[in-house]
Design an enzyme around this catalytic site. Sequence first.
Site, PDB file in Angstrom:
ATOM      1  N   ARG A  47      -2.329  26.575  -0.444  1.00 14.04           N
ATOM      2  CA  ARG A  47      -3.390  26.796   0.547  1.00 14.04           C
ATOM      3  C   ARG A  47      -3.346  28.221   1.101  1.00 14.04           C
ATOM      4  O   ARG A  47      -4.383  28.841   1.323  1.00 14.04           O
ATOM      5  CB  ARG A  47      -3.271  25.768   1.674  1.00 14.04           C
ATOM      6  CG  ARG A  47      -4.514  25.742   2.537  1.00 14.04           C
ATOM      7  CD  ARG A  47      -4.636  24.485   3.379  1.00 14.04           C
ATOM      8  NE  ARG A  47      -5.999  24.367   3.882  1.00 14.04           N
ATOM      9  CZ  ARG A  47      -6.304  24.360   5.189  1.00 14.04           C
ATOM     10  NH1 ARG A  47      -5.359  24.445   6.100  1.00 14.04           N
ATOM     11  NH2 ARG A  47      -7.569  24.271   5.560  1.00 14.04           N
ATOM     12  N   HIS A  51      -6.460  30.747   0.916  1.00 14.20           N
ATOM     13  CA  HIS A  51      -7.070  31.312   2.122  1.00 14.20           C
ATOM     14  C   HIS A  51      -6.969  32.832   2.161  1.00 14.20           C
ATOM     15  O   HIS A  51      -7.851  33.512   2.675  1.00 14.20           O
ATOM     16  CB  HIS A  51      -6.447  30.696   3.377  1.00 14.20           C
ATOM     17  CG  HIS A  51      -7.025  29.361   3.701  1.00 14.20           C
ATOM     18  ND1 HIS A  51      -6.769  28.693   4.860  1.00 14.20           N
ATOM     19  CD2 HIS A  51      -7.874  28.575   2.997  1.00 14.20           C
ATOM     20  CE1 HIS A  51      -7.422  27.541   4.864  1.00 14.20           C
ATOM     21  NE2 HIS A  51      -8.096  27.439   3.741  1.00 14.20           N
ATOM     22  N   HIS A 164      -7.050  19.812  -4.524  1.00 19.78           N
ATOM     23  CA  HIS A 164      -6.844  18.843  -3.447  1.00 19.78           C
ATOM     24  C   HIS A 164      -6.059  17.615  -3.913  1.00 19.78           C
ATOM     25  O   HIS A 164      -5.797  16.722  -3.113  1.00 19.78           O
ATOM     26  CB  HIS A 164      -8.176  18.460  -2.792  1.00 19.78           C
ATOM     27  CG  HIS A 164      -8.607  19.443  -1.751  1.00 19.78           C
ATOM     28  ND1 HIS A 164      -9.861  19.468  -1.204  1.00 19.78           N
ATOM     29  CD2 HIS A 164      -7.921  20.441  -1.131  1.00 19.78           C
ATOM     30  CE1 HIS A 164      -9.934  20.448  -0.301  1.00 19.78           C
ATOM     31  NE2 HIS A 164      -8.776  21.054  -0.255  1.00 19.78           N
ATOM     32  N   TRP A 180      -4.957  13.073  -0.483  1.00 15.76           N
ATOM     33  CA  TRP A 180      -6.069  12.752  -1.384  1.00 15.76           C
ATOM     34  C   TRP A 180      -5.661  11.754  -2.465  1.00 15.76           C
ATOM     35  O   TRP A 180      -6.504  11.122  -3.061  1.00 15.76           O
ATOM     36  CB  TRP A 180      -6.593  14.026  -2.049  1.00 15.76           C
ATOM     37  CG  TRP A 180      -7.395  14.928  -1.173  1.00 15.76           C
ATOM     38  CD1 TRP A 180      -8.755  14.910  -1.037  1.00 15.76           C
ATOM     39  CD2 TRP A 180      -6.923  15.995  -0.327  1.00 15.76           C
ATOM     40  NE1 TRP A 180      -9.145  15.902  -0.158  1.00 15.76           N
ATOM     41  CE2 TRP A 180      -8.054  16.574   0.283  1.00 15.76           C
ATOM     42  CE3 TRP A 180      -5.658  16.517  -0.034  1.00 15.76           C
ATOM     43  CZ2 TRP A 180      -7.960  17.654   1.176  1.00 15.76           C
ATOM     44  CZ3 TRP A 180      -5.564  17.579   0.852  1.00 15.76           C
ATOM     45  CH2 TRP A 180      -6.708  18.134   1.457  1.00 15.76           C
TER      46      TRP A 180
HETATM   47 FE1  HIF Z   1      -8.457  22.851   0.896  1.00 19.27          FE
HETATM   48  N1  HIF Z   1      -8.344  21.898   2.696  1.00 19.27           N
HETATM   49  N2  HIF Z   1     -10.455  23.126   1.162  1.00 19.27           N
HETATM   50  N3  HIF Z   1      -8.511  23.897  -0.842  1.00 19.27           N
HETATM   51  N4  HIF Z   1      -6.434  22.645   0.736  1.00 19.27           N
HETATM   52  C1  HIF Z   1      -7.243  21.344   3.268  1.00 19.27           C
HETATM   53  C2  HIF Z   1      -5.965  21.302   2.730  1.00 19.27           C
HETATM   54  C3  HIF Z   1      -5.612  21.874   1.528  1.00 19.27           C
HETATM   55  C4  HIF Z   1     -11.205  22.672   2.208  1.00 19.27           C
HETATM   56  C5  HIF Z   1     -10.741  22.061   3.350  1.00 19.27           C
HETATM   57  C6  HIF Z   1      -9.419  21.686   3.548  1.00 19.27           C
HETATM   58  C7  HIF Z   1      -9.658  24.360  -1.438  1.00 19.27           C
HETATM   59  C8  HIF Z   1     -10.943  24.196  -0.993  1.00 19.27           C
HETATM   60  C9  HIF Z   1     -11.302  23.633   0.218  1.00 19.27           C
HETATM   61  C10 HIF Z   1      -5.695  23.037  -0.356  1.00 19.27           C
HETATM   62  C11 HIF Z   1      -6.137  23.829  -1.397  1.00 19.27           C
HETATM   63  C12 HIF Z   1      -7.455  24.198  -1.612  1.00 19.27           C
HETATM   64  C13 HIF Z   1      -7.588  20.751   4.537  1.00 19.27           C
HETATM   65  C14 HIF Z   1      -6.615  20.046   5.479  1.00 19.27           C
HETATM   66  C15 HIF Z   1      -8.940  20.969   4.712  1.00 19.27           C
HETATM   67  C16 HIF Z   1      -9.783  20.521   5.909  1.00 19.27           C
HETATM   68  C17 HIF Z   1      -5.836  21.084   6.277  1.00 19.27           C
HETATM   69  C18 HIF Z   1      -4.826  20.439   7.200  1.00 19.27           C
HETATM   70  O1  HIF Z   1      -5.248  19.676   8.081  1.00 19.27           O
HETATM   71  O2  HIF Z   1      -3.616  20.674   7.038  1.00 19.27           O
HETATM   72  C19 HIF Z   1     -12.617  22.907   1.919  1.00 19.27           C
HETATM   73  C20 HIF Z   1     -13.781  22.548   2.840  1.00 19.27           C
HETATM   74  C21 HIF Z   1     -12.676  23.495   0.683  1.00 19.27           C
HETATM   75  C22 HIF Z   1     -13.913  23.925  -0.090  1.00 19.27           C
HETATM   76  C23 HIF Z   1     -14.503  22.803  -0.848  1.00 19.27           C
HETATM   77  C24 HIF Z   1      -9.344  24.979  -2.801  1.00 19.27           C
HETATM   78  C25 HIF Z   1      -9.889  24.119  -3.882  1.00 19.27           C
HETATM   79  C26 HIF Z   1      -9.514  22.716  -3.658  1.00 19.27           C
HETATM   80  C27 HIF Z   1      -9.887  26.397  -3.048  1.00 19.27           C
HETATM   81  C28 HIF Z   1      -7.872  24.929  -2.783  1.00 19.27           C
HETATM   82  O3  HIF Z   1      -7.096  25.389  -3.689  1.00 19.27           O
HETATM   83  C29 HIF Z   1      -4.364  22.467  -0.263  1.00 19.27           C
HETATM   84  C30 HIF Z   1      -3.252  22.613  -1.307  1.00 19.27           C
HETATM   85  C31 HIF Z   1      -4.320  21.737   0.917  1.00 19.27           C
HETATM   86  C32 HIF Z   1      -3.146  20.922   1.462  1.00 19.27           C
HETATM   87  C33 HIF Z   1      -2.342  21.733   2.454  1.00 19.27           C
HETATM   88  C34 HIF Z   1      -1.184  20.953   3.044  1.00 19.27           C
HETATM   89  O4  HIF Z   1      -0.711  21.341   4.127  1.00 19.27           O
HETATM   90  O5  HIF Z   1      -0.716  19.963   2.446  1.00 19.27           O
END
Ligand code: HIF
Length: 280
Positions: A47, A51, A164, A180
């Site tokens: 993540r 970001h 995800h 997920w």
């Molecule tokens: Fe995420 N994402 N992401 N994300 N994400 C969260 C957590 C992770 C979006 C929203 C969220 C991508 C796209 C999007 C990861 C990796 C990627 C969370 C929860 C939210 C809300 C955060 C929390 O509460 O800790 C949205 C709206 C996206 C656009 C569709 C990417 C593609 C899937 C680019 C990507 O690589 C990962 C890994 C996590 C888990 C982090 C953790 O702390 O376990």
Amino acid sequence: YLNSEATPKGPFVPTKEDYQKVYDEIATKLANETDYDDGSYGPVLVRLAWHASGTYDKETGTGGSNGATMRFAPRHARDFLEPIKAKFPWITYSDLWTLAGAAAIQELGGPTIPWRPGREDKDVAACTPDGRLPDASKDQRHIRDVFGRMGFDDREMVALCGAHALGRAHTDRSGFEGPWDFSPTVFTNEFFRLLVEEKWNQRKWNGPTQFTDKTTSTLMMLPTDIALVKDRSFKQHVERYAKDSDAFFKEFSDAFVKLLELGVPFQSKPEDRFVFKTSE
Ligand code: HIF
């Protein structure tokens, strides 16, 4: 930057082997520190890398991982990587954050993520305006706006979303809650399989709108995740990746490599990317 390995002739120029050492250090630390969430810091490193990169705007060429200008670097990921930065002070933060994301994907069983150095750290003046990262409460139009701005097409957007499969949402961070899938520390195509095969109902709770699986009520999908099966163009790729893990791994790797390189003025060529050796 000069260090003990610098020759009298000039500054220390790190080689592929030096970056593999950074990779190995991250891999070892991931294996040793299992006290976090579901047992791995890997998801939070993925993540962080995303970001750091996802602020890119193709029209203005601003944002992206170059600069390490992300203002809200999550604390857990920063704390995890700080000792590694101390051990390898020659690596820039922006290279370290992206390398750590690539390493985490490989170590969690995902595809290889070829990577190359070349990002510089910049000061706060280079920060992009807030609001370039996506809002999980929105729909497919928002996904296309945000990832289109970065230069991705529908297929690449869906492939990326498979990340995800890793990690979970936290009420104290995003307001959403839960993983997920059932193996949040292993990179798989489960995100797609569950999206297609499971029935997803809106969760009844006081938190933001999210979805839960009918069978166990323990899993979670964000509104933006559900948008992938509501949209016909997105859905065909979801169905393809649900059936074909190899295609997902290949297309995810290509899209993630592209994500980590957005806006970086490399001196090197794509064929100069390093393929790091995954730990045993
Ligand atoms: Fe995420 N994402 N992401 N994300 N994400 C969260 C957590 C992770 C979006 C929203 C969220 C991508 C796209 C999007 C990861 C990796 C990627 C969370 C929860 C939210 C809300 C955060 C929390 O509460 O800790 C949205 C709206 C996206 C656009 C569709 C990417 C593609 C899937 C680019 C990507 O690589 C990962 C890994 C996590 C888990 C982090 C953790 O702390 O376990």
